[in-house]
Design a protein around this motif. Structure first.
Motif, PDB file in Angstrom:
ATOM      1  N   LEU A  43      44.612  14.297 -68.686  1.00  0.00           N
ATOM      2  CA  LEU A  43      43.287  14.920 -68.630  1.00  0.00           C
ATOM      3  C   LEU A  43      42.794  15.116 -67.198  1.00  0.00           C
ATOM      4  O   LEU A  43      41.870  15.894 -66.959  1.00  0.00           O
ATOM      5  CB  LEU A  43      42.275  14.084 -69.424  1.00  0.00           C
ATOM      6  CG  LEU A  43      42.547  14.040 -70.935  1.00  0.00           C
ATOM      7  CD1 LEU A  43      41.719  12.967 -71.614  1.00  0.00           C
ATOM      8  CD2 LEU A  43      42.271  15.403 -71.565  1.00  0.00           C
ATOM      9  N   ARG A  99      41.019  15.493 -60.258  1.00  0.00           N
ATOM     10  CA  ARG A  99      40.668  16.849 -60.691  1.00  0.00           C
ATOM     11  C   ARG A  99      40.926  16.988 -62.187  1.00  0.00           C
ATOM     12  O   ARG A  99      41.925  16.493 -62.702  1.00  0.00           O
ATOM     13  CB  ARG A  99      41.519  17.864 -59.919  1.00  0.00           C
ATOM     14  CG  ARG A  99      41.427  19.297 -60.442  1.00  0.00           C
ATOM     15  CD  ARG A  99      42.088  20.273 -59.505  1.00  0.00           C
ATOM     16  NE  ARG A  99      41.385  20.301 -58.226  1.00  0.00           N
ATOM     17  CZ  ARG A  99      41.681  21.127 -57.222  1.00  0.00           C
ATOM     18  NH1 ARG A  99      42.674  21.988 -57.342  1.00  0.00           N
ATOM     19  NH2 ARG A  99      40.989  21.096 -56.110  1.00  0.00           N
ATOM     20  N   LEU A 100      40.015  17.678 -62.866  1.00  0.00           N
ATOM     21  CA  LEU A 100      40.189  17.929 -64.301  1.00  0.00           C
ATOM     22  C   LEU A 100      41.438  18.752 -64.556  1.00  0.00           C
ATOM     23  O   LEU A 100      41.773  19.642 -63.785  1.00  0.00           O
ATOM     24  CB  LEU A 100      38.994  18.726 -64.835  1.00  0.00           C
ATOM     25  CG  LEU A 100      37.662  18.011 -64.977  1.00  0.00           C
ATOM     26  CD1 LEU A 100      36.624  19.002 -65.467  1.00  0.00           C
ATOM     27  CD2 LEU A 100      37.776  16.858 -65.953  1.00  0.00           C
ATOM     28  N   GLN A 101      42.105  18.464 -65.668  1.00  0.00           N
ATOM     29  CA  GLN A 101      43.244  19.268 -66.108  1.00  0.00           C
ATOM     30  C   GLN A 101      42.907  19.844 -67.478  1.00  0.00           C
ATOM     31  O   GLN A 101      43.022  19.144 -68.486  1.00  0.00           O
ATOM     32  CB  GLN A 101      44.500  18.388 -66.227  1.00  0.00           C
ATOM     33  CG  GLN A 101      45.004  17.811 -64.926  1.00  0.00           C
ATOM     34  CD  GLN A 101      45.577  18.880 -64.023  1.00  0.00           C
ATOM     35  OE1 GLN A 101      44.924  19.321 -63.075  1.00  0.00           O
ATOM     36  NE2 GLN A 101      46.774  19.317 -64.301  1.00  0.00           N
ATOM     37  N   LEU A 102      42.475  21.092 -67.491  1.00  0.00           N
ATOM     38  CA  LEU A 102      42.044  21.706 -68.757  1.00  0.00           C
ATOM     39  C   LEU A 102      43.182  21.705 -69.793  1.00  0.00           C
ATOM     40  O   LEU A 102      42.946  21.510 -70.983  1.00  0.00           O
ATOM     41  CB  LEU A 102      41.546  23.133 -68.498  1.00  0.00           C
ATOM     42  CG  LEU A 102      40.760  23.819 -69.615  1.00  0.00           C
ATOM     43  CD1 LEU A 102      39.583  22.975 -70.068  1.00  0.00           C
ATOM     44  CD2 LEU A 102      40.261  25.178 -69.181  1.00  0.00           C
ATOM     45  N   HIS A 143      35.092  22.191 -72.886  1.00  0.00           N
ATOM     46  CA  HIS A 143      35.807  23.433 -72.572  1.00  0.00           C
ATOM     47  C   HIS A 143      34.931  24.369 -71.747  1.00  0.00           C
ATOM     48  O   HIS A 143      35.378  24.944 -70.768  1.00  0.00           O
ATOM     49  CB  HIS A 143      36.241  24.142 -73.854  1.00  0.00           C
ATOM     50  CG  HIS A 143      37.608  23.762 -74.275  1.00  0.00           C
ATOM     51  ND1 HIS A 143      38.729  24.190 -73.617  1.00  0.00           N
ATOM     52  CD2 HIS A 143      38.039  22.961 -75.268  1.00  0.00           C
ATOM     53  CE1 HIS A 143      39.795  23.670 -74.196  1.00  0.00           C
ATOM     54  NE2 HIS A 143      39.405  22.923 -75.196  1.00  0.00           N
ATOM     55  N   TRP A 161      34.405  22.815 -68.243  1.00  0.00           N
ATOM     56  CA  TRP A 161      35.629  22.759 -67.450  1.00  0.00           C
ATOM     57  C   TRP A 161      36.043  24.166 -67.023  1.00  0.00           C
ATOM     58  O   TRP A 161      36.501  24.375 -65.899  1.00  0.00           O
ATOM     59  CB  TRP A 161      36.763  22.090 -68.221  1.00  0.00           C
ATOM     60  CG  TRP A 161      36.522  20.663 -68.559  1.00  0.00           C
ATOM     61  CD1 TRP A 161      35.318  20.033 -68.644  1.00  0.00           C
ATOM     62  CD2 TRP A 161      37.508  19.664 -68.866  1.00  0.00           C
ATOM     63  NE1 TRP A 161      35.499  18.724 -68.989  1.00  0.00           N
ATOM     64  CE2 TRP A 161      36.819  18.470 -69.139  1.00  0.00           C
ATOM     65  CE3 TRP A 161      38.900  19.686 -68.967  1.00  0.00           C
ATOM     66  CZ2 TRP A 161      37.479  17.287 -69.484  1.00  0.00           C
ATOM     67  CZ3 TRP A 161      39.558  18.511 -69.313  1.00  0.00           C
ATOM     68  CH2 TRP A 161      38.856  17.326 -69.569  1.00  0.00           C
ATOM     69  N   ARG A 185      33.946  25.204 -64.244  1.00  0.00           N
ATOM     70  CA  ARG A 185      34.416  24.525 -63.032  1.00  0.00           C
ATOM     71  C   ARG A 185      35.618  25.280 -62.433  1.00  0.00           C
ATOM     72  O   ARG A 185      35.685  25.507 -61.239  1.00  0.00           O
ATOM     73  CB  ARG A 185      34.789  23.090 -63.387  1.00  0.00           C
ATOM     74  CG  ARG A 185      35.615  22.352 -62.361  1.00  0.00           C
ATOM     75  CD  ARG A 185      34.761  21.714 -61.309  1.00  0.00           C
ATOM     76  NE  ARG A 185      35.571  21.150 -60.247  1.00  0.00           N
ATOM     77  CZ  ARG A 185      35.432  21.475 -58.968  1.00  0.00           C
ATOM     78  NH1 ARG A 185      34.524  22.339 -58.597  1.00  0.00           N
ATOM     79  NH2 ARG A 185      36.190  20.914 -58.065  1.00  0.00           N
ATOM     80  N   LEU A 186      36.557  25.671 -63.296  1.00  0.00           N
ATOM     81  CA  LEU A 186      37.746  26.394 -62.823  1.00  0.00           C
ATOM     82  C   LEU A 186      37.358  27.748 -62.244  1.00  0.00           C
ATOM     83  O   LEU A 186      37.874  28.169 -61.217  1.00  0.00           O
ATOM     84  CB  LEU A 186      38.754  26.572 -63.966  1.00  0.00           C
ATOM     85  CG  LEU A 186      39.496  25.310 -64.404  1.00  0.00           C
ATOM     86  CD1 LEU A 186      40.414  25.606 -65.572  1.00  0.00           C
ATOM     87  CD2 LEU A 186      40.297  24.713 -63.243  1.00  0.00           C
TER      88      LEU A 186
END
Lengths: 118, 118
Positions: free
Chosen positions: A59, A72-75, B89, B92, B95-96
């Motif tokens: 995650l 860092r977020l991992q979508l 979702h 995130w 954010r991306l």
């Protein structure tokens, strides 16, 4: 709880309000352990432990930036969870549809049985 | 793991392959402990324990049908999990998007800086 498969690891990682709060914080921007500990009641070692769980679940990813290791977020990490839930929804709805059909058929046959007495 | 909030309870209940298998089995029809134990490597007390976790998470309900207490899927039980994931979702992805915008802006300004040397 022994969570060896990836999907179980993802669900288990999300089953904690602190870890969900960390993910929500990271949605505002990458952050390292020191930043995450600030404004939190948790110690840095406690944060580190939670980050490890999130990393194993896919995650978050942790970069190397000198001494810092910002998370860092991992979508993509949500994909197995999303897939399972999508499938569950489809199957469960199908089950409810069949139940309704069954109940409707029962009601129908009950009505027909009453006709001779009408 | 201390999971006191409903959302954590739901995620924790799903973080186990046996419990997910029970839910998948129930999608084919309501079933009691005896039926669930048949064709499973688990004992009835083990199944009962898993059903209690699923019931506390609101993912199943157990009817009273004489001696039997068949378990039934509760589609509503997935709602808190769905809501959290939908929100995650959205946040995130946002954010991306901002990261991409930031990187594009950096690339843009790098190109402009190169112009005097062109």
């Amino acid at each position: 709880m022994v969570a060896t498969d990836q999907l179980s690891r993802s669900f288990a990682a999300l089953a904690d309000p602190t870890r969900r709060a960390i993910l929500e914080r990271l949605a505002a921007g990458d952050a390292g352990v020191v930043e995450l500990a600030m404004g939190s009641a948790l110690t840095q070692p406690a944060i580190t432990k939670h980050l490890k769980v999130l990393e194993r679940a896919g995650l978050i990813a942790r970069a190397r930036d000198g001494q810092r290791r910002p998370a860092r977020l991992q979508l993509d990490g949500l994909a197995p969870v999303d897939d399972w839930l999508r499938r569950a929804h489809a199957e469960w709805s199908h089950r409810l549809d069949r139940l309704e059909f069954h109940l409707a058929a029962q009601a129908e046959s009950a009505t027909h049985e009453e006709i001779p007495n009408a």
